[in-house]
Motif scaffolding. Structure first.
Motif, PDB file in Angstrom:
ATOM      1  N   LYS A 321       0.780  -1.135  -0.034  1.00  0.00           N
ATOM      2  CA  LYS A 321       0.070  -0.024  -0.114  1.00  0.00           C
ATOM      3  C   LYS A 321       0.890   1.241   0.047  1.00  0.00           C
ATOM      4  CE  LYS A 321      -4.151  -0.464   0.650  1.00  0.00           C
ATOM      5  NZ  LYS A 321      -5.116  -0.359  -0.723  1.00  0.00           N
ATOM      6  N   SER A 322       0.388   2.452  -0.249  1.00  0.00           N
ATOM      7  CA  SER A 322       0.982   3.445  -0.169  1.00  0.00           C
ATOM      8  C   SER A 322       0.235   4.871   0.247  1.00  0.00           C
ATOM      9  CB  SER A 322       1.491   3.736  -1.777  1.00  0.00           C
ATOM     10  OG  SER A 322       0.659   3.926  -2.483  1.00  0.00           O
ATOM     11  N   THR A 323       0.933   5.805   0.413  1.00  0.00           N
ATOM     12  CA  THR A 323       0.286   7.099   0.685  1.00  0.00           C
ATOM     13  C   THR A 323       1.077   8.337   0.306  1.00  0.00           C
ATOM     14  OG1 THR A 323      -1.440   8.222   2.264  1.00  0.00           O
ATOM     15  CG2 THR A 323       0.534   7.507   3.233  1.00  0.00           C
ATOM     16  N   TYR A 324       0.473   9.398  -0.048  1.00  0.00           N
ATOM     17  CA  TYR A 324       1.384  10.590  -0.189  1.00  0.00           C
ATOM     18  C   TYR A 324       1.295  11.583   1.072  1.00  0.00           C
ATOM     19  CZ  TYR A 324       1.952   9.920  -5.169  1.00  0.00           C
ATOM     20  OH  TYR A 324       2.352   9.345  -6.643  1.00  0.00           O
ATOM     21  N   LEU A 325       2.431  11.932   1.755  1.00  0.00           N
ATOM     22  CA  LEU A 325       2.283  13.070   2.721  1.00  0.00           C
ATOM     23  C   LEU A 325       2.640  14.459   2.323  1.00  0.00           C
ATOM     24  CD1 LEU A 325       4.504  11.155   5.490  1.00  0.00           C
ATOM     25  CD2 LEU A 325       1.943  10.880   4.732  1.00  0.00           C
ATOM     26  N   ARG A 326       1.981  15.215   2.977  1.00  0.00           N
ATOM     27  CA  ARG A 326       1.905  16.643   2.818  1.00  0.00           C
ATOM     28  C   ARG A 326       3.187  17.000   3.160  1.00  0.00           C
ATOM     29  NH1 ARG A 326      -3.195  16.304   5.133  1.00  0.00           N
ATOM     30  NH2 ARG A 326      -2.240  16.680   7.155  1.00  0.00           N
ATOM     31  N   GLU A 385       7.017 -14.846   3.439  1.00  0.00           N
ATOM     32  CA  GLU A 385       7.235 -16.216   2.911  1.00  0.00           C
ATOM     33  C   GLU A 385       6.095 -17.104   2.980  1.00  0.00           C
ATOM     34  OE1 GLU A 385       9.860 -17.055   1.208  1.00  0.00           O
ATOM     35  OE2 GLU A 385      11.449 -15.852   1.614  1.00  0.00           O
ATOM     36  N   ASP A 386       5.505 -17.095   4.282  1.00  0.00           N
ATOM     37  CA  ASP A 386       4.741 -18.246   4.859  1.00  0.00           C
ATOM     38  C   ASP A 386       3.182 -17.740   4.538  1.00  0.00           C
ATOM     39  OD1 ASP A 386       3.397 -20.168   6.219  1.00  0.00           O
ATOM     40  OD2 ASP A 386       4.486 -19.682   8.115  1.00  0.00           O
ATOM     41  N   ALA A 387       2.630 -18.566   3.893  1.00  0.00           N
ATOM     42  CA  ALA A 387       1.226 -18.341   3.610  1.00  0.00           C
ATOM     43  C   ALA A 387       0.426 -18.034   5.004  1.00  0.00           C
ATOM     44  CB  ALA A 387       0.488 -19.244   2.732  1.00  0.00           C
ATOM     45  N   ALA A 388       0.945 -18.771   6.112  1.00  0.00           N
ATOM     46  CA  ALA A 388      -0.096 -18.576   7.413  1.00  0.00           C
ATOM     47  C   ALA A 388       0.003 -17.437   7.824  1.00  0.00           C
ATOM     48  CB  ALA A 388       0.643 -19.738   8.210  1.00  0.00           C
ATOM     49  N   GLN A 389       0.994 -16.485   7.126  1.00  0.00           N
ATOM     50  CA  GLN A 389       1.236 -14.964   7.816  1.00  0.00           C
ATOM     51  C   GLN A 389       0.481 -14.038   7.042  1.00  0.00           C
ATOM     52  OE1 GLN A 389       2.960 -14.636  10.867  1.00  0.00           O
ATOM     53  NE2 GLN A 389       2.683 -16.745  10.953  1.00  0.00           N
ATOM     54  N   ASP A 390      -0.133 -14.398   5.980  1.00  0.00           N
ATOM     55  CA  ASP A 390      -0.771 -13.631   4.922  1.00  0.00           C
ATOM     56  C   ASP A 390      -1.499 -12.407   5.709  1.00  0.00           C
ATOM     57  OD1 ASP A 390       0.053 -15.025   3.031  1.00  0.00           O
ATOM     58  OD2 ASP A 390      -1.709 -15.503   2.105  1.00  0.00           O
ATOM     59  N   ALA A 391      -2.595 -12.952   6.723  1.00  0.00           N
ATOM     60  CA  ALA A 391      -3.507 -11.916   7.306  1.00  0.00           C
ATOM     61  C   ALA A 391      -2.646 -10.950   8.166  1.00  0.00           C
ATOM     62  CB  ALA A 391      -4.481 -12.625   8.242  1.00  0.00           C
ATOM     63  N   ALA A 392      -1.631 -11.388   8.859  1.00  0.00           N
ATOM     64  CA  ALA A 392      -0.780 -10.370   9.578  1.00  0.00           C
ATOM     65  C   ALA A 392      -0.084  -9.317   8.670  1.00  0.00           C
ATOM     66  CB  ALA A 392       0.409 -10.974  10.626  1.00  0.00           C
ATOM     67  N   ILE A 394      -0.797  -8.448   5.608  1.00  0.00           N
ATOM     68  CA  ILE A 394      -1.761  -7.703   4.605  1.00  0.00           C
ATOM     69  C   ILE A 394      -2.418  -6.584   5.730  1.00  0.00           C
ATOM     70  CG2 ILE A 394      -4.131  -7.505   3.823  1.00  0.00           C
ATOM     71  CD1 ILE A 394      -3.353 -10.291   2.593  1.00  0.00           C
ATOM     72  N   ALA A 395      -2.635  -7.005   7.058  1.00  0.00           N
ATOM     73  CA  ALA A 395      -3.163  -6.008   7.926  1.00  0.00           C
ATOM     74  C   ALA A 395      -2.154  -4.945   8.171  1.00  0.00           C
ATOM     75  CB  ALA A 395      -3.509  -6.640   9.039  1.00  0.00           C
ATOM     76  N   GLY A 400      -1.228   0.634   8.341  1.00  0.00           N
ATOM     77  CA  GLY A 400      -0.490   1.650   8.283  1.00  0.00           C
ATOM     78  C   GLY A 400      -0.828   2.918   7.475  1.00  0.00           C
ATOM     79  N   GLN A 401      -1.470   2.263   6.347  1.00  0.00           N
ATOM     80  CA  GLN A 401      -1.989   3.463   5.502  1.00  0.00           C
ATOM     81  C   GLN A 401      -3.225   4.310   6.166  1.00  0.00           C
ATOM     82  OE1 GLN A 401      -4.743   2.314   2.344  1.00  0.00           O
ATOM     83  NE2 GLN A 401      -3.293   3.350   0.652  1.00  0.00           N
TER      84      GLN A 401
END
Ligand SMILES: Cc1cc2nc3c(=O)[nH]c(=O)nc-3n(C[C@H](O)[C@H](O)[C@H](O)COP(=O)(O)OP(=O)(O)OC[C@H]3O[C@@H](n4cnc5c(N)ncnc54)[C@H](O)[C@@H]3O)c2cc1C
Length: 457
Positions: A321-326, A385-392, A394-395, A400-401
């Motif tokens: 994800k990304s965001t522009y800061l003022r 690397e580990d699919a089991a860690q996807d949710a953490a 992505i969150a 953060g955004q």
């Protein structure tokens, strides 16, 4: 699909057609991000413009949506379309440099490394991104920030013309004087308007060797290092386009074993001038605290362009994800420091890109890449690397955004974005969105090209 039409397409091509039953299908639908598992109905590997025209006409007649594969690097797998037709330009990577006019012609499937290799043979460079196997197409058509951005602008700012196969299967040229509306839109809003078979860029003489800062400090110093970095950038010359990053030192060569696996806040970036000028100019960035490790030094531009290639292998799990800061005031720095300290994976990075200089010479309304007056672009790059860690993972990027929203212009950068939310389109193009939609409706009235949702559907 009409089998007769498919046979006719296949027999006419110089390239090849790959369908789900074919041996090479799984390899052909693999993109850089290992989490992408889209299954196109067919993939047409094109060897030239004639192949592209035939593929577009076939898709139109068969009522199939189309995506285009340049380098296949977009984090959301936008190169592929579920159940549709992929125009794969990977066989089209030729690059030609015109020394007299300092321009470069590159085919639509060329990678950054292809252009760097050809231009550097003559001491020239096109302002592109930081990783050599990214495609020039996706990068340029949505923007393109790199190590030369504050001096020469984005990749799309340096586009002179493009050859485009339209949704009608016609080849047109887009430039300031021909199809100027399409040319305007291609420079930052160029996905899903047609197939760009060739790009013409402006190139610049760059220093063959540059001083490259790569200094790391303990992650506990994030606040003070980012504050010092911001002070430096407030008066930095355009030759300096560094980034700040919160990351973890890899447990491998060339890093010394005693720092393997340590989290850090660091500064990386070149100074576009001979090293004797760059070293003193960048020195303050090496004195923002007590370094963990300082690997700064003079190096060839071609090496700089490949420096971090190995840290982003094909097939790993990625979500960005990304965001522009003022601005980078105390409150924004405090939030960034918190987010950087909560990275769920050592591979994940938080990137702080100072803008300004040539980036903001262009006004927001004049460019399809919105938010030209933002001072910083933040990349929240979840890599694991580990699919089991996807949710953490992505969150972390999403949270953060959201946490940075009070400091943001409200914009994000299409090339660093997961595309599952439709507001990404508005956030990326800012005040230019309405005009971009008009161009899309003119050149692709039936929405044949639909690698991303939200523009007209
Ligand atoms: C490791 C890594 C590093 C990166 N570093 C940077 C960086 O330094 N700076 C930066 O700005 N970005 C960077 N990016 C983001 C990068 O710019 C995007 O991922 C970009 O879209 C990749 O271009 P591509 O051609 O490989 O895209 P693809 O995945 O092939 O395609 C992306 C989109 O472009 C469209 N498209 C592709 N080719 C064409 C064409 N010829 N004609 C019309 N449409 C086309 C596709 O349909 C799709 O919608 C990086 C990405 C990665 C993975």
């Amino acid at each position: 699909m009409d089998q007769q039409a498919l046979t006719s397409l296949t027999s006419g091509l110089r390239g090849e057609v790959i369908t789900p039953g074919d041996e090479g299908y799984d390899e052909a639908r693999r993109v850089w991000n290992g989490t992408v598992a889209k299954r196109p109905a067919l993939i047409v590997k094109c060897s030239g413009v004639a192949d592209v025209i035939d593929a577009v006409k076939f898709a139109k007649a068969s009522d199939l949506g189309v995506s285009v594969r340049g380098g296949g690097h977009h984090v959301a797998g936008a190169a592929l379309i579920e159940g549709g037709l992929v125009i794969d330009l990977s066989p089209m990577r030729s690059v030609r440099v015109d020394l007299e006019s300092r321009t470069v012609r590159a085919e639509g499937g060329a990678l950054l490394g292809d252009v760097d290799r050809e231009t550097q043979a003559f001491g020239l460079a096109v302002p592109l991104g930081l990783f050599s196997d990214t495609g020039i197409a996706g990068l340029t058509l949505a923007g393109g920030y790199g190590w030369l951005r504050r001096k020469y602008g984005l990749s799309c700012d340096n586009l002179i013309s493009a050859d485009v196969v339209t949704a009608e299967g016609r080849l047109v040229k887009a430039s300031a004087t021909e199809n100027a509306d399409l040319f305007w839109a291609l420079r930052g809003g160029g996905w899903d308007l047609g197939v760009v078979t060739s790009f013409e860029f402006r190139a610049y003489l760059v220093s063959a060797e540059m001083f490259f800062v790569f200094v790391t400090y303990p992650v506990a110093d994030t606040r003070s290092v980012l504050a010092g970095f911001h002070r430096f950038m407030e008066t930095a010359p355009r030759e300096a386009s560094p980034i700040a990053v919160v990351w973890t030192l890899p447990a491998s060569e060339p890093y010394p074993e005693e720092v393997w696996g340590q989290s850090f806040v660091g500064i990386a970036g070149p100074y576009d001038a001979p090293p004797s000028e760059g070293e003193p100019a960048m020195q303050p960035l090496r004195e923002l605290g007590t370094p963990l490790l300082d690997m700064s030094g003079a190096m060839p531009y071609t090496m700089i362009q490949r420096l971090f290639d190995e840290e982003y292998p094909k097939g790993r799990r990625y979500y960005w994800k990304s965001t522009y800061l003022r601005d980078l005031d105390e409150a924004a720095i405090s939030e960034l420091s918190k987010i950087g300290g909560q990275r769920p994976s050592p591979l994940t990075s938080l990137d702080v890109w100072p803008l300004g200089g040539a980036v903001s010479d262009v006004r927001s309304g004049d460019s399809v890449v919105g938010h030209r007056d933002a001072k910083y672009l933040i990349g929240l790059e979840s890599n694991w690397e580990d699919a089991a860690q996807d949710a953490a993972n992505i969150a972390w990027a999403r949270d953060g955004q959201a946490a940075l929203a009070p400091h943001s212009t409200g914009g994000s950068y299409l090339n660093f974005e997961d595309l599952s939310e439709t507001n990404v389109v508005a956030a990326s193009h800012g005040p230019s969105l309405a005009r971009l939609i008009e161009v899309k409706r003119k050149y692709d009235a039936n929405n044949l090209f639909r690698s991303r949702r939200g523009l007209v559907d």
